[in-house]
Scaffold this active site. Structure first.
Site, PDB file in Angstrom:
ATOM      1  CG  LEU A 237      -1.933  -1.163   1.243  1.00  0.00           C
ATOM      2  CD1 LEU A 237      -2.471  -1.406   2.636  1.00  0.00           C
ATOM      3  CD2 LEU A 237      -3.071  -0.865   0.262  1.00  0.00           C
ATOM      4  CG  HIS A 238       4.201   1.230  -2.764  1.00  0.00           C
ATOM      5  ND1 HIS A 238       5.262   0.775  -2.004  1.00  0.00           N
ATOM      6  CD2 HIS A 238       4.099   0.361  -3.805  1.00  0.00           C
ATOM      7  CE1 HIS A 238       5.773  -0.316  -2.551  1.00  0.00           C
ATOM      8  NE2 HIS A 238       5.097  -0.594  -3.640  1.00  0.00           N
ATOM      9  CG  ASP A 239       1.048   5.982  -4.294  1.00  0.00           C
ATOM     10  OD1 ASP A 239       0.706   5.830  -5.486  1.00  0.00           O
ATOM     11  OD2 ASP A 239       2.227   6.204  -3.956  1.00  0.00           O
TER      12      ASP A 239
END
Ligand code: RIB
Ligand code: CA
Length: 313
Positions: A237-239
């Site tokens: 869930l980078h962003d």
């Protein structure tokens, strides 16, 4: 908190935008779009598709840079699919009008804002750097930049040395980091600790609830890529974690560090270089609060509760 989001949707960008719109703490004043995961035209259509899903076409979408400041554009269709959203969304209800010139929109929006504005950067930093370079005094008007990018004490994800957002425009990232604007950097060190499980995505994909089905299908698509490249049953869930960190800083643990970006290396272009020890003397005063870890489980609950009203899913 008044925020602008600069983004290259992108599957995780799409989930991050949905999280921002579902978070009462944030007033999303606008979305600027940058080249990145796919070409900027496709990223712009994807931003509109996500706003259609959220019923939030009141949020202005402005197209920005189609290419980095210096280098050739680099995309990530292998991860996000040719259209950037796994081919899973219908065309936007109305693909027009949306203005162009993101840098001018960012500058104008800061003037129009009646409260301080935080810029959440989820893609290459070309628009942000352009706004800084083109607008005298902008750095004093920006409250903070929360940027997903970099790899500090771990390998990159697009080369062994570099993370995609920084690699795609190293010069822009270097400009932002030396601009003097307070920066919270959310690198892979933190985001790879926030994994959305593949089986949870598969369950959501069967839901009758539009946003659950959309996130589930996006997540199932990108989980297939992660299984192939990383052997992980899920996706990072980078962003979304960058949005989470903007809302609740306790979701990540940060250190104030001097960070700069390699722009000359053949093998190391886009590497984010941090000075932890100041030996024999500081390379520079700390210019970023760098998230070196994240509470992945607590963030997963944070995300699911806001997007779906329940956890676990
Ligand atoms: O490296 C991850 C980053 O690159 C994320 O922002 C993802 O959307 C891609 O842009
Ligand atoms: Ca992104």
């Amino acid at each position: 908190m008044r925020v602008l989001i600069d983004t290259d949707p992108g599957i995780d960008d799409a989930i991050a935008i949905l999280l921002a719109l579902a978070s009462p703490e944030l007033d999303v004043a606008g979305i600027t779009v940058v080249h990145g995961n796919v070409p900027v035209e496709a990223c712009t259509l994807n931003a509109l598709k996500v706003l259609d899903l959220a019923g939030r076409r009141d949020v202005p979408v402005v197209t920005g840079a189609a290419a980095p400041l210096v280098r050739q554009a680099r995309h990530a269709e292998a991860v996000h699919g040719p259209d950037g959203l796994g081919g899973l969304f219908p065309p936007p209800d109305d693909a027009h009008p949306f203005a162009a010139d993101a840098a001018a929109f960012i500058a104008r929006s800061l003037d129009e804002g009646e409260e301080p504005t935080t810029l959440i950067a989820l893609g290459p930093l070309t628009n942000v750097a352009t706004a800084i370079l083109a607008t005298p005094g902008l750095t004093e008007r920006l409250e903070r930049i929360v940027a997903m990018g970099g790899a500090i004490r771990r390998e990159g994800n697009v080369t062994p040395a570099a993370e995609f957002n920084i690699y795609a425009d190293p010069e822009a990232a270097a400009i932002v980091l030396r601009s003097g604007v307070p920066v919270t950097l959310v690198p892979l060190d933190a985001t790879m600790r926030a994994i959305f499980p593949g089986e949870a995505a598969a369950r959501l994909a069967e839901s009758e609830v539009p946003v659950e089905r959309a996130v589930g299908r996006l997540g199932s698509f990108v989980s297939g890529v992660y299984r192939k490249y990383y052997g992980i049953d899920g996706f990072a869930l980078h962003d979304p974690l960058a949005v989470g960190a903007a809302i609740d800083g306790s979701l990540v643990s940060t250190e104030d560090l001097w960070v700069s970006v390699e722009t000359g290396g053949e093998l190391t272009a886009g590497a984010t270089v941090a000075d932890f020890w100041h030996i024999p003397e500081p390379w520079g005063e700390p210019n970023a609060a760098v998230a070196l870890d994240a509470d992945g489980e607590r963030f997963l609950e944070f995300l699911c509760t806001r997007l779906f009203g329940r956890y676990p899913v």
